[in-house]
Design a protein around this motif. Structure first.
Motif, PDB file in Angstrom:
ATOM      1  N   UNK A  43      72.161  32.615  -7.116  1.00 16.53           N
ATOM      2  CA  UNK A  43      71.620  31.303  -7.465  1.00 16.53           C
ATOM      3  C   UNK A  43      72.734  30.251  -7.337  1.00 16.53           C
ATOM      4  N   UNK A  51      67.137  37.385  -7.733  1.00 14.50           N
ATOM      5  CA  UNK A  51      66.145  38.223  -7.049  1.00 14.50           C
ATOM      6  C   UNK A  51      65.203  37.417  -6.151  1.00 14.50           C
ATOM      7  N   UNK A  52      65.654  37.089  -4.978  1.00 13.20           N
ATOM      8  CA  UNK A  52      64.876  36.242  -4.069  1.00 13.20           C
ATOM      9  C   UNK A  52      64.609  36.929  -2.723  1.00 13.20           C
ATOM     10  N   UNK A  55      61.144  36.245  -1.002  1.00  9.38           N
ATOM     11  CA  UNK A  55      61.002  34.875  -0.478  1.00  9.38           C
ATOM     12  C   UNK A  55      61.843  34.705   0.784  1.00  9.38           C
ATOM     13  N   UNK A  58      60.116  36.394   3.619  1.00  8.65           N
ATOM     14  CA  UNK A  58      58.958  35.606   4.064  1.00  8.65           C
ATOM     15  C   UNK A  58      59.409  34.462   4.953  1.00  8.65           C
ATOM     16  N   UNK A  59      60.441  33.746   4.539  1.00  5.26           N
ATOM     17  CA  UNK A  59      60.913  32.600   5.332  1.00  5.26           C
ATOM     18  C   UNK A  59      61.566  33.064   6.637  1.00  5.26           C
ATOM     19  N   UNK A  77      69.321  41.471  -2.837  1.00  2.92           N
ATOM     20  CA  UNK A  77      70.062  41.719  -1.608  1.00  2.92           C
ATOM     21  C   UNK A  77      69.130  41.761  -0.422  1.00  2.92           C
ATOM     22  N   UNK A 107      68.762  27.572   1.734  1.00  2.00           N
ATOM     23  CA  UNK A 107      68.735  26.161   1.326  1.00  2.00           C
ATOM     24  C   UNK A 107      67.340  25.754   0.846  1.00  2.00           C
ATOM     25  N   UNK A 108      66.330  26.272   1.524  1.00  2.00           N
ATOM     26  CA  UNK A 108      64.967  25.899   1.116  1.00  2.00           C
ATOM     27  C   UNK A 108      64.615  26.474  -0.252  1.00  2.00           C
ATOM     28  N   UNK A 109      65.279  27.564  -0.611  1.00  2.00           N
ATOM     29  CA  UNK A 109      64.975  28.200  -1.898  1.00  2.00           C
ATOM     30  C   UNK A 109      65.977  27.823  -2.981  1.00  2.00           C
ATOM     31  N   UNK A 110      66.954  27.004  -2.615  1.00  2.00           N
ATOM     32  CA  UNK A 110      67.996  26.604  -3.576  1.00  2.00           C
ATOM     33  C   UNK A 110      68.827  27.796  -4.051  1.00  2.00           C
TER      34      UNK A 110
ATOM     35  N   UNK B  94      70.391  18.186  -3.376  1.00  2.00           N
ATOM     36  CA  UNK B  94      70.312  18.588  -1.969  1.00  2.00           C
ATOM     37  C   UNK B  94      69.104  19.504  -1.719  1.00  2.00           C
ATOM     38  N   UNK B  95      68.652  20.173  -2.777  1.00  2.00           N
ATOM     39  CA  UNK B  95      67.486  21.045  -2.607  1.00  2.00           C
ATOM     40  C   UNK B  95      66.279  20.237  -2.122  1.00  2.00           C
ATOM     41  N   UNK B  98      66.361  19.682   1.529  1.00  2.00           N
ATOM     42  CA  UNK B  98      66.002  20.861   2.313  1.00  2.00           C
ATOM     43  C   UNK B  98      64.556  21.278   2.083  1.00  2.00           C
ATOM     44  N   UNK B  99      64.024  20.955   0.930  1.00  2.00           N
ATOM     45  CA  UNK B  99      62.668  21.386   0.602  1.00  2.00           C
ATOM     46  C   UNK B  99      61.939  20.271  -0.163  1.00  2.00           C
ATOM     47  N   UNK B 156      64.965  35.684 -14.182  1.00  2.00           N
ATOM     48  CA  UNK B 156      65.572  35.019 -13.034  1.00  2.00           C
ATOM     49  C   UNK B 156      64.666  35.260 -11.846  1.00  2.00           C
ATOM     50  N   UNK B 157      64.520  34.241 -11.010  1.00  2.00           N
ATOM     51  CA  UNK B 157      63.692  34.399  -9.824  1.00  2.00           C
ATOM     52  C   UNK B 157      63.033  33.098  -9.443  1.00  2.00           C
ATOM     53  N   UNK B 158      62.231  33.131  -8.402  1.00  2.00           N
ATOM     54  CA  UNK B 158      61.644  31.897  -7.867  1.00  2.00           C
ATOM     55  C   UNK B 158      60.743  31.160  -8.862  1.00  2.00           C
ATOM     56  N   UNK B 333      57.908  27.420  -0.008  1.00  2.00           N
ATOM     57  CA  UNK B 333      58.722  28.637  -0.081  1.00  2.00           C
ATOM     58  C   UNK B 333      58.259  29.663  -1.080  1.00  2.00           C
TER      59      UNK B 333
END
Lengths: 392, 411
Positions: A43, A51-52, A55, A58-59, A77, A107-110, B94-95, B98-99, B156-158, B333
């Protein structure tokens, strides 16, 4: 070499109780190479593992890329791999495309993508298993060990004409495991502490019962016998259960070198692959020595030295028993393979590694220097992520 | 009972006084209740804090004047400010470059929430000025509840990240608009240019105060280690000073803290490690905030006639938040499922909502009681229920650490 492949075990007929049979070795074009890189997703807040992977997958699937992008054991990972490459330049180009796509998706997911053999301060018990049957199964089998094993490596495949040639190449390459370890070492920190090893990642691998060196045999028939004996005990069900430093990959027609820590940059990863290719070309064309079981007398000691001291390690020659600085031996090896590097287009890679070796710089040293200056491992990870973002 | 209290009060005069003992015992009970509901009922700790606060309020615990004022107002503001400073510091501008869809999601969910709540309240014939005020408050979720839940389940996560950012942005809109609304209530002008003046004053002062806090901390971090305890104390003290100064100068204390966090993140991109060091002192303040919310909300006279209106507000708000996040999801995303879960995670309301309702109640002399009568029960419900929803959502998204820990075999 790495084409999409079926499982490396062929079921023997329809009998569910039949023992697994070793996949036939597929011939591949000699000296072709392929690279797999396991990378960390962190992050951008405290730079802990994040844990991304779903995502990111997918991208990344929406971008036209060479090779493949696949999930790994834990959801923080991701693994990327090149296709079958013929030169260092092609590896670098493909890794660069993958790197660029990874950075854009992150970058799109920060989040950020980082190299390195370990995450310096992640808590292993907080990692989450990726939802895939094999990963769950392995986690159940290895329990605590699997939880300790949130580490990140680079694998390099080398194409071999036939199975016997692959085994010959495998055992010759084993002499250069310390070189690979020292040049790629990037895991000095584990669980927030400096381990005093340049590559602490390999200590995690060593805990597994099927890790270490491959059995010494130069014939595929002999190897098949070993595999049959292993499966008969029920300890092993497929080639995937062997976590050797170098292992044959029959379905790809390659040997797979697995001791590299993931470097901090794509450029370094490509250079290491170029070195492997040049070394393989030298071994193949000049047949400089015949490997022997006795070579392995000093194998573990040399490997330990490289893990512990990196480029400052001592190298013991397996034939003469002479001790010399590993750094010196790496430079000698790079000089010896240089003509072959020219032939396969890896001169730039060899020069890049020679320069770093002369300067005594590997990624472990870079990480330690940053930590010395910043005294904050999260900041070291942030700077490592910026390093990964840079184009080659 | 009164005699006994008077006796106690007289006996305690030489020390900190009876209110200190009462508040201390209340917080001790809340801490125990939080632990028990979490340990034995698997509910978020906030539910325990709310329950004790609500029981104290219903039992007639005195000591909190309405609208909030004095030390209680300061503590609630400080609690909200600390949380918003930290969540503001999670936002990397900046996020949005990008999004941009994330920003669109935020604007959509806030705008839809305003529209839906306003329409629902008008349907129940609530007068326009009250509906407008409550619709503005409803835009805000609770960064405090969400942060606490995230910390409790170690998520933690999206979904977690997106929910925290949308909550913070929602808080930004709501604080700014409510402050502007309050400013307008205090003026007689009707020309739109003159109506913009209070917005400008609130934003201007808040930006200046936020920038001031950010500059102080940036300077301190040049020579102080962010992981040190002293840095945490300096941080807390600076936010407290900013909170005490921003409001009297015409700004908004929580907005200043949010902007301070956001600005510091942009000019000092090094990782933030001090939230871990905030430790018990900050946790105590945040817990105090939850107890006060429940206590104040439960103390209000409950009007069963209004319950349908409150339920309509809650329903409209929930649907609008989920709808807004879903509407802005394509290309952002995350999957549809994750967007749905993110929308639900925005349901909590707590101390920030209380602060906004208090501000509006204090400014609107005639409609203030009606704003509080509908707003406070809604906040009380959403503090507990919202925390449960948020916890459930983080589990469903598989982003909580509980029961899913392991590592990997691959290298």
């Amino acid at each position: 070499m790495p084409e999409p492949a079926p499982p490396d075990v062929t079921p023997a007929g329809d009998d569910p109780n039949a023992l697994p049979v070793l996949e036939p070795f597929r011939a591949s074009e000699p000296l072709t190479i392929g690279v797999e890189l396991e990378l960390q997703l962190v992050n951008t807040h405290d730079y802990d593992l994040a844990p991304f992977s779903d995502e990111m997958l997918r991208l990344m699937s929406r971008i036209d890329l060479p090779g493949a992008v696949v999930p790994e054991m834990t959801s923080s990972m991701i693994e990327v791999s090149t296709g079958v490459c013929r030169s260092h330049a092609q590896v670098r180009e493909e890794l660069e495309q993958l790197r660029s796509a990874l950075v854009r998706s992150a970058d799109r997911l920060n989040i950020a993508v980082v190299g390195g053999g370990t995450h310096p301060f992640q808590q292993w018990h907080r990692q989450r298993i990726y939802d895939k049957p094999r990963f769950r199964e392995l986690s159940e089998l290895y329990g605590y060990l699997s939880k300790q094993f949130t580490v990140f490596g680079q694998h390099v495949h080398v194409g071999c004409h036939d199975a016997d040639a692959a085994l010959l190449m495998l055992h010759r390459m084993s002499r250069y495991i310390p070189h690979f370890v020292a040049l790629s070492a990037s895991s000095p920190f584990v669980q927030g502490q400096d381990t005093q090893f340049d590559s602490a990642r390999l200590n995690s691998v060593a805990a597994f019962p099927m890790s270490g060196r491959a059995p010494f045999t130069l014939s595929w028939d002999g190897f098949r016998d070993f595999f049959s004996r292993s499966t008969r005990t029920g300890v092993v069900r497929s080639m995937k259960d062997f976590y050797w430093d170098i292992r044959p990959k029959p379905e790809y027609g390659t040997i797979e070198i697995r001791v590299f820590d993931t470097p901090l940059t794509a450029s370094r990863a490509a250079a290491l692959a170029g070195f492997v290719q040049a070394l393989a070309a030298w071994l193949l064309h000049e047949q400089p020595f015949v490997p022997r079981e006795e070579d392995y007398m000093v194998y573990t000691y040399n490997r330990f030295q490289a893990c512990r001291f990196g480029l400052e390690a001592v190298y013991v020659d397996p034939v003469s028993g002479r001790h010399q600085p590993l750094r010196e031996h790496i430079l000698q090896t790079l000089a010896v393979v240089a003509p072959h590097a020219r032939d396969v287009g890896a001169s730039e890679a060899i020069e890049q590694l020679a320069e770093a070796t002369r300067a005594g710089v590997n990624d472990a040293r870079w990480l330690r220097q940053k930590q010395g200056a910043e005294r904050l491992l999260a900041e070291v990870v942030r700077q490592a992520s910026l390093r990964f973002q840079q184009a080659a | 009972m009164t005699d006994l209290t008077a006796t106690w009060a007289a006996w305690l005069t030489p020390s900190a006084g009876l209110p200190t003992v009462q508040w201390s015992l209340l917080l001790a009970l809340a801490a125990a209740a939080g632990h028990l509901v979490h340990r034995y009922m698997a509910l978020p700790k906030i539910v325990g804090y709310s329950a004790i606060g609500a029981m104290a309020g219903l039992a007639g615990f005195s000591g909190v004047a309405w609208p909030l004022q004095g030390p209680v107002l300061f503590f609630v503001e400080l609690c909200v400010s600390i949380v918003l400073f930290e969540t503001g510091g999670r936002i990397a501008l900046r996020w949005f470059r990008h999004n941009p869809m994330v920003l669109l999601q935020s604007v959509l969910e806030a705008a839809l929430t305003y529209a839906a709540v306003y329409a629902a309240l008008r349907w129940f014939e609530v007068r326009p000025s009250v509906a407008d005020a409550l619709a503005l408050v409803a835009m805000a979720s609770s960064p405090a509840v969400l942060s606490r839940v995230v910390a409790d389940v170690r998520a933690a996560g999206p979904v977690t990240e997106r929910a925290l950012v949308l909550t913070t942005l929602g808080a930004f809109y709501a604080i700014a608009l409510v402050a502007a609304r309050v400013g307008m209530l205090q003026r007689e002008d009707t020309h739109w240019l003159q109506l913009l003046q209070p917005v400008g004053v609130v934003l201007g002062v808040s930006v200046l105060a936020g920038a001031g806090i950010a500059v102080v901390l940036r300077l301190a971090l040049r020579f102080m280690n962010p992981a040190s305890e002293n840095t945490s104390i300096l941080l807390l003290a600076t936010i407290a000073a900013g909170t005490a100064l921003a409001s009297p100068l015409g700004g908004s204390a929580p907005l200043s803290a949010l902007l301070a966090g956001l600005l510091l993140k942009q000019f000092h991109p090094r990782p933030w490690s001090w939230p871990r060091q905030f430790g018990t002192a900050a946790s105590l303040l945040v817990m105090l905030g939850f107890v006060v919310v429940a206590l104040v909300a439960a103390q209000q006279p409950w009007d069963p006639m209004l319950s349908t209106t409150v339920l309509a507000l809650l329903g409209a708000r929930g649907v609008a938040k989920v709808g807004g996040v879903l509407l802005g999801n394509p290309g952002s995303g995350t999957s549809w499922r994750q967007a749905l879960l993110t929308g639900v995670a925005l349901s909590p309301m707590a101390s920030l909502g209380l602060l906004l309702v208090s501000q509006l109640s204090a400014a609107a002399i005639f409609t203030g009681p009606q704003i509080a009568a509908i707003g406070l029960p809604a906040i009380l419900v959403l503090e507990g229920v919202g925390a449960i929803f948020a916890t459930y959502v983080l589990h469903r998204a598989r982003e909580s650490s509980e029961g899913t820990v392991t590592g990997g075999i691959h290298a």
